[in-house]
Design a protein around this motif. Structure first.
Motif, PDB file in Angstrom:
ATOM      1  N   GLU A 446       0.817  -1.215   0.000  1.00  0.00           N
ATOM      2  CA  GLU A 446       0.000   0.000   0.000  1.00  0.00           C
ATOM      3  C   GLU A 446       0.848   1.261   0.000  1.00  0.00           C
ATOM      4  O   GLU A 446       0.391   2.335   0.373  1.00  0.00           O
ATOM      5  CB  GLU A 446      -0.944  -0.018   1.214  1.00  0.00           C
ATOM      6  CG  GLU A 446      -1.975  -1.134   1.129  1.00  0.00           C
ATOM      7  CD  GLU A 446      -2.857  -1.183   2.369  1.00  0.00           C
ATOM      8  OE1 GLU A 446      -3.277  -0.115   2.858  1.00  0.00           O
ATOM      9  OE2 GLU A 446      -3.114  -2.305   2.860  1.00  0.00           O
ATOM     10  N   LEU A 447       2.101   1.130  -0.429  1.00  0.00           N
ATOM     11  CA  LEU A 447       3.015   2.276  -0.429  1.00  0.00           C
ATOM     12  C   LEU A 447       2.821   3.134  -1.685  1.00  0.00           C
ATOM     13  O   LEU A 447       2.607   2.603  -2.779  1.00  0.00           O
ATOM     14  CB  LEU A 447       4.464   1.760  -0.378  1.00  0.00           C
ATOM     15  CG  LEU A 447       5.566   2.814  -0.381  1.00  0.00           C
ATOM     16  CD1 LEU A 447       5.584   3.582   0.945  1.00  0.00           C
ATOM     17  CD2 LEU A 447       6.933   2.170  -0.617  1.00  0.00           C
ATOM     18  N   SER A 463       6.021  -2.573   7.888  1.00  0.00           N
ATOM     19  CA  SER A 463       5.018  -2.347   6.854  1.00  0.00           C
ATOM     20  C   SER A 463       4.955  -0.853   6.543  1.00  0.00           C
ATOM     21  O   SER A 463       4.893  -0.029   7.465  1.00  0.00           O
ATOM     22  CB  SER A 463       3.686  -2.875   7.385  1.00  0.00           C
ATOM     23  OG  SER A 463       2.658  -2.459   6.545  1.00  0.00           O
ATOM     24  N   LYS A 465       3.086   2.289   4.321  1.00  0.00           N
ATOM     25  CA  LYS A 465       1.866   2.610   3.571  1.00  0.00           C
ATOM     26  C   LYS A 465       1.795   4.105   3.280  1.00  0.00           C
ATOM     27  O   LYS A 465       2.282   4.918   4.070  1.00  0.00           O
ATOM     28  CB  LYS A 465       0.623   2.193   4.367  1.00  0.00           C
ATOM     29  CG  LYS A 465       0.613   0.713   4.689  1.00  0.00           C
ATOM     30  CD  LYS A 465      -0.623   0.301   5.476  1.00  0.00           C
ATOM     31  CE  LYS A 465      -0.555  -1.209   5.756  1.00  0.00           C
ATOM     32  NZ  LYS A 465      -1.833  -1.725   6.280  1.00  0.00           N
ATOM     33  N   GLY A 466       1.146   4.451   2.154  1.00  0.00           N
ATOM     34  CA  GLY A 466       0.993   5.870   1.815  1.00  0.00           C
ATOM     35  C   GLY A 466       2.333   6.507   1.524  1.00  0.00           C
ATOM     36  O   GLY A 466       3.153   5.957   0.793  1.00  0.00           O
ATOM     37  N   GLU A 487       2.342   4.584   8.379  1.00  0.00           N
ATOM     38  CA  GLU A 487       1.420   5.029   7.333  1.00  0.00           C
ATOM     39  C   GLU A 487       1.398   6.548   7.325  1.00  0.00           C
ATOM     40  O   GLU A 487       1.112   7.173   8.340  1.00  0.00           O
ATOM     41  CB  GLU A 487       0.014   4.471   7.600  1.00  0.00           C
ATOM     42  CG  GLU A 487      -0.955   4.839   6.488  1.00  0.00           C
ATOM     43  CD  GLU A 487      -2.277   4.054   6.556  1.00  0.00           C
ATOM     44  OE1 GLU A 487      -3.070   4.207   5.624  1.00  0.00           O
ATOM     45  OE2 GLU A 487      -2.493   3.310   7.543  1.00  0.00           O
ATOM     46  N   ASN A 488       1.748   7.137   6.168  1.00  0.00           N
ATOM     47  CA  ASN A 488       1.815   8.596   6.033  1.00  0.00           C
ATOM     48  C   ASN A 488       2.571   9.239   7.193  1.00  0.00           C
ATOM     49  O   ASN A 488       2.039  10.079   7.900  1.00  0.00           O
ATOM     50  CB  ASN A 488       0.409   9.206   5.936  1.00  0.00           C
ATOM     51  CG  ASN A 488      -0.313   8.703   4.699  1.00  0.00           C
ATOM     52  OD1 ASN A 488       0.314   8.503   3.652  1.00  0.00           O
ATOM     53  ND2 ASN A 488      -1.602   8.478   4.805  1.00  0.00           N
TER      54      ASN A 488
END
Length: 500
Positions: A446-447, A463, A465-466, A487-488
């Motif tokens: 989800e990167l 993991s 992401k973003g 994530e972000n």
């Protein structure tokens, strides 16, 4: 005006005399070089020098830029076909495949990624090298369709010996492997325009006096090696040529079918796979219409004033992937008639001792204008997956891709088809260093964007992401803990995790 005409004429004559002098000085020097060759090397060097003199002669003739900007036109609609339009499988896949040989450009070293030896021997995915993956792909085709598609490697003097050693491991694989060598040309002193090396040996001082003259050399070398004739005799009609570090360049049955299904008079002799430019591809060569022919325009040929225009994504929408499908009979014809014409790329270099040299090169795709019914095919981005840096390597080692029969395809678990943008800093440049900084490759399904700079390491099962940006300032270190999910996030400062 009479006087000016005489002056211009005198100038032209003077330049012609100068050219002839430079050519004869070069010839004398090459003869001297040849006299230092021994045994079987003599013939090889003589062939190389003949080709080099032709190139040098053309180099001296060229006046000014090789393209006039005002004569450049967009290619006509039908000269670049969308991939969807040419899709269709042959009635007999095996019959079509038996007309094909796969050629991989294998002249490059792994230096830019901090590796010794041929780039094709770098491991890219679960211990498989570029060469392993190539062999697996073709072997899979040969088994599945009961065919005999051979693999041909174009080596350079930099890669030949190491590559041949490794080829023994494929003896029992179902793929015939042939190799031939591209030429070895002398670098030219920028001031005197004379050859740099003093003898034909490759050892010590003399070794940086030589260079392989770019992949445009494939036509002459392939023809001279006798391999082209041999493949024609075996019933091969086309070669599929690509860079060995482009993991997306697999044999495409739709394109092959399009080639072999054309009626004789309409036979397409050259297909260039192109794909849509993104901001990351502004330097790639593009197809233009010039003097009524499709032509490859490289950034090196663009006059300074127009470079920004060349880079624009709106005017030149596509770029060359260097996946090419070329008719063997056409190469033979053009070589024998001496009609293969490629623009010369003058590549300036500074040797270790500080000597300024130039090397004359050509690009394989530049010959497109010499072939009949040449065609561009706008292929999906997935056919262009080059591994030039460890940032690219991170992508292809990750769970974004899955490996099947030597081919990498984007995982269906990825929601959107675009590849994330990855920028790893200078601490990651060398493959060895890069590998020590990842305990395991992060989950990147989800990167969108990853930037890493400074002394950063990744624990197991991270993991991403973003958009993730990790910056360790000078003197600081950031260890991303095992099992983290970012994530972000922007991570900066200092985070050290030490074994207790």
């Amino acid at each position: 005006p009479g006087f000016r005409w005489v002056l211009a004429k005198g100038m032209a004559q003077f330049q012609e005399v100068m050219r002839q002098q430079l050519e004869s000085s070069m010839h004398v020097e090459l003869e001297n070089l040849l006299s230092t060759a021994k045994g079987a090397d003599i013939e090889v060097c003589r062939k190389d020098f003949e080709g080099f003199e032709k190139l040098f002669h053309r180099f001296l003739q060229v006046k000014g830029p090789s393209v006039e900007w005002t004569k450049i036109n967009r290619p006509p609609e039908d000269s670049i076909q969308p991939y969807e339009k040419i899709r269709g499988l042959p009635t007999s896949v095996s019959e079509s495949l038996n007309k094909l040989a796969v050629v991989k450009l294998n002249g490059g070293l792994g230096t830019s990624m901090g590796c010794k030896g041929p780039k094709s021997l770098i491991s890219v995915r679960s211990e498989n090298t570029f060469l392993d993956l190539t062999v697996q792909q073709i072997e899979h085709l040969n088994k599945k369709y009961n065919t005999d598609v051979p693999l041909v490697l174009m080596n350079s003097f930099n890669t030949d010996e190491d590559t041949k050693k490794i080829l023994q491991k494929y003896t029992h694989h179902r793929v015939k492997i042939h190799t031939f060598n591209q030429s070895r040309y002398p670098r030219i002193n920028k001031e005197s325009l004379l050859p740099v090396p003093e003898d034909v040996g490759m050892v010590g001082e003399g070794s940086d006096g030589w260079y392989p003259p770019g992949h445009g050399d494939i036509y002459a070398s392939f023809y001279a090696s006798g391999l082209l004739e041999q493949l024609l005799a075996e019933g091969k009609e086309y070669i599929f040529v690509s860079n060995i570090d482009n993991l997306g360049a697999t044999v495409d049955l739709h394109i092959l079918n399009h080639l072999v299904s054309q009626p004789n008079g309409k036979r397409c002799e050259f297909v260039m796979e192109v794909t849509d430019k993104t901001r990351a591809d502004v330097k790639g060569g593009t197809l233009i219409q010039y003097d009524g022919k499709l032509r490859l325009l490289e950034i090196a040929q663009v006059p300074k004033a127009h470079v920004d225009e060349f880079k624009s994504v709106s005017k030149f929408k596509i770029f060359n992937t260097n996946n090419l499908w070329i008719s063997l009979a056409a190469i033979k014809r053009l070589q024998e008639k001496n009609e293969m014409d490629m623009e010369i790329i003058v590549n300036p270099k500074t040797l270790n001792g500080g000597l300024n040299v130039i090397q004359l090169e050509t690009a394989v795709g530049a010959a497109i204008k010499c072939f009949d019914n040449a065609l561009g095919i706008n292929v999906p981005r997935s056919r262009f997956l080059p591994v030039k840096t460890t940032s690219d390597l991170l992508l292809v080692m990750s769970n974004l891709y899955r490996l099947e029969a030597g081919s990498l395809t984007m995982s269906e678990k990825r929601e959107f088809p675009t590849t994330p943008h990855v920028k790893l800093g200078s601490s990651f440049t060398k493959v060895q260093e890069y590998l020590t900084r990842f305990e395991s490759i992060p989950d990147m399904l989800e990167l969108d964007h990853l930037t890493v700079s400074g002394d950063v390491t990744f624990g197991k099962n991270v993991s991403l992401k973003g958009t993730v940006i990790i910056i360790a300032n000078h003197g600081d270190r950031i260890d991303i803990p095992a099992g983290s999910m970012l994530e972000n996030k922007i991570v900066s400062g200092n985070l050290r995790i030490l074994d207790h």
